[in-house]
Enzyme design. Structure first.
Site, short mmCIF file in Angstrom:
data_model
loop_
_atom_site.label_atom_id
_atom_site.label_comp_id
_atom_site.label_asym_id
_atom_site.label_seq_id
_atom_site.Cartn_x
_atom_site.Cartn_y
_atom_site.Cartn_z
N ASN A 6 -0.75 1.59 -1.89
CA ASN A 6 0.00 2.72 -1.34
C ASN A 6 -0.29 2.80 0.15
O ASN A 6 -1.40 3.15 0.55
CB ASN A 6 -0.48 4.01 -2.06
CG ASN A 6 0.11 5.27 -1.44
OD1 ASN A 6 1.04 5.20 -0.63
ND2 ASN A 6 -0.43 6.42 -1.83
N TRP A 7 0.71 2.44 0.96
CA TRP A 7 0.48 2.40 2.40
C TRP A 7 0.54 3.78 3.05
O TRP A 7 0.22 3.91 4.23
CB TRP A 7 1.53 1.50 3.07
CG TRP A 7 1.32 0.04 2.84
CD1 TRP A 7 0.25 -0.57 2.24
CD2 TRP A 7 2.21 -1.02 3.22
NE1 TRP A 7 0.42 -1.92 2.22
CE2 TRP A 7 1.61 -2.23 2.82
CE3 TRP A 7 3.45 -1.06 3.86
CZ2 TRP A 7 2.22 -3.47 3.04
CZ3 TRP A 7 4.06 -2.29 4.08
CH2 TRP A 7 3.45 -3.48 3.68
N HIS A 90 1.02 12.20 -6.56
CA HIS A 90 -0.17 11.91 -5.75
C HIS A 90 -0.74 13.23 -5.23
O HIS A 90 0.00 14.14 -4.88
CB HIS A 90 0.22 10.99 -4.59
CG HIS A 90 -0.96 10.39 -3.90
ND1 HIS A 90 -1.73 11.10 -3.01
CD2 HIS A 90 -1.51 9.16 -3.98
CE1 HIS A 90 -2.70 10.32 -2.57
NE2 HIS A 90 -2.60 9.13 -3.15
N GLU A 92 -1.92 13.98 -2.47
CA GLU A 92 -1.46 14.35 -1.12
C GLU A 92 -0.10 15.01 -1.16
O GLU A 92 0.28 15.74 -0.24
CB GLU A 92 -1.46 13.10 -0.21
CG GLU A 92 -2.87 12.69 0.14
CD GLU A 92 -3.03 11.25 0.59
OE1 GLU A 92 -2.03 10.58 0.92
OE2 GLU A 92 -4.19 10.78 0.59
N GLY A 229 -5.39 2.66 -1.53
CA GLY A 229 -4.84 3.20 -0.28
C GLY A 229 -5.29 2.35 0.90
O GLY A 229 -4.70 1.31 1.20
N GLY A 230 -6.37 2.77 1.55
CA GLY A 230 -6.83 2.13 2.79
C GLY A 230 -6.98 0.62 2.68
O GLY A 230 -6.55 -0.13 3.59
#
Ligand code: PEP
Length: 259
Positions: A6-7, A90, A92, A229-230
C-alpha cells in the site's frame, strides 16, 4: 501466501512506473505467492496497462454508485482500469477520513458487486489493547464489515489485521500477538461460516512488517501474508518480503503434499 503493498500518498507517477519496471526486471515471483501493489488512485488507469508481475490494487473506493457524486469513483470504474483488489477499511480512512462501520460495509459490498476482491482491514488502537478490548474490537469490525455476506462471496475476501499502534510507527506486533489475533479471526470465521471457508480466507498481518521481521511473522500458522506500507515503497525491500512469503509458501506446499 499473499503480499500486498500500500503506497498511500507516496511516489510521483514516474517513480511509480519505475517501480513497475524494476519489479518486471526481477526474477519470477516465488511460487505460491500472490503479489499486489496499490498505487495512488490517479495512477491506476495507466498502471493497469503495464505488464508487471503484480496484481493492481486500489487504496479506496466510493461507497456510492454512479451519478451525481463529484469527486467519487465507483468500484466498476476501478475494475475498468484493471484494478483487481481494493483495500477497504484501512485505519487511516476509518480514523482520518471519518469512515464508520456502515460506510466500510457498503464499500465491501460495492467491491464484491463489481467482481473485485476486497482486502478488508481491521485492527485495534493502543488504548484498546491496553484496556484489553482488542479482541472485541477486531471481531466487532469483522461482524459489521463481513458477516452480512453470503458464503459464496467469501472467496473474494482477504482480511488484513493491522494493529493501529504498529502502522508506520516502527513498532511491530510480536509473532505471538499476531498469531493469537489471527487465530481469533480464523475462529470467528469458522463460527460465522464453516471450516473450509475459514481456512481458505487469507489473513494478512500489517504494521511495520519489513524484510527483517517478515520471516518470523509469516511463519505463524494463521498468518498468510502481509499488508505492507513503508517497506513496499522500495522494490528491493518489497521483494525481500515477497521472498519471505515464498519460503513459507514452499514449506506449506511441502506439508500439504505430504499429508
Ligand atoms: C499500512 O498502512 O497498512 C501499513 C501496514 O503500514 P506500515 O507497513 O508502514 O506500518
Amino acid at each position: 501466501m499473499f503480499v500486498a503493498g500500500n503506497w498511500k500518498s507516496n511516489k510521483s507517477f514516474n517513480e511509480a512506473k519505475e517501480f513497475a519496471n524494476v519489479m518486471s526486471a526481477m526474477s519470477a515471483m516465488p511460487e505460491g505467492v500472490e503479489v499486489m501493489v496499490a498505487p495512488p488512485t490517479p495512477y491506476l488507469a495507466a498502471m493497469g496497462q503495464l505488464e508487471w508481475p503484480c496484481r493492481l490494487g486500489a487504496q479506496n473506493v466510493s461507497a456510492t454508485g454512479p451519478g451525481a457524486q463529484t469527486g467519487e469513483y465507483t468500484a466498476e470504474m476501478l475494475a475498468g482500469c484493471g484494478v483487481q483488489d481494493v483495500i477497504v477499511g484501512h485505519s487511516e480512512r476509518r480514523d482520518g477520513h471519518g469512515e464508520d462501520d456502515e460506510a466500510v460495509a457498503e464499500k465491501v459490498n460495492r467491491v464484491l458487486e463489481a467482481g473485485l476482491r476486497v482486502v478488508f482491514c481491521c485492527g485495534e488502537s493502543l488504548q484498546d489493547r491496553q484496556t484489553d478490548v482488542h479482541f472485541d474490537k477486531v471481531l466487532r469490525q469483522m461482524g459489521s464489515g463481513i458477516l452480512h455476506l453470503p458464503v459464496e462471496l467469501l472467496d473474494r475476501v482477504v482480511v488484513a489485521y493491522e494493529p493501529i499502534w504498529a502502522i508506520g510507527t516502527g513498532l511491530t506486533a510480536t509473532a505471538e500477538q499476531a498469531q493469537e489475533m489471527h487465530a481469533a479471526i480464523r475462529g470467528w470465521l469458522r463460527e460465522a461460516y464453516d471450516e473450509s471457508t475459514a481456512s481458505r480466507i487469507p489473513l494478512l498481518y500489517g504494521g511495520s512488517c519489513k524484510p527483517g521481521n517478515a520471516d518470523e511473522l509469516f511463519a505463524c500458522a494463521d498468518v498468510d501474508g502481509g499488508l505492507i506500507g513503508g517497506a513496499a515503497l522500495d522494490p528491493e525491500s518489497f521483494r525481500a518480503i515477497v521472498d519471505a512469503a515464498g519460503r513459507v509458501a514452499a514449506t506449506r506446499m511441502h506439508v500439504d503434499t505430504n499429508s
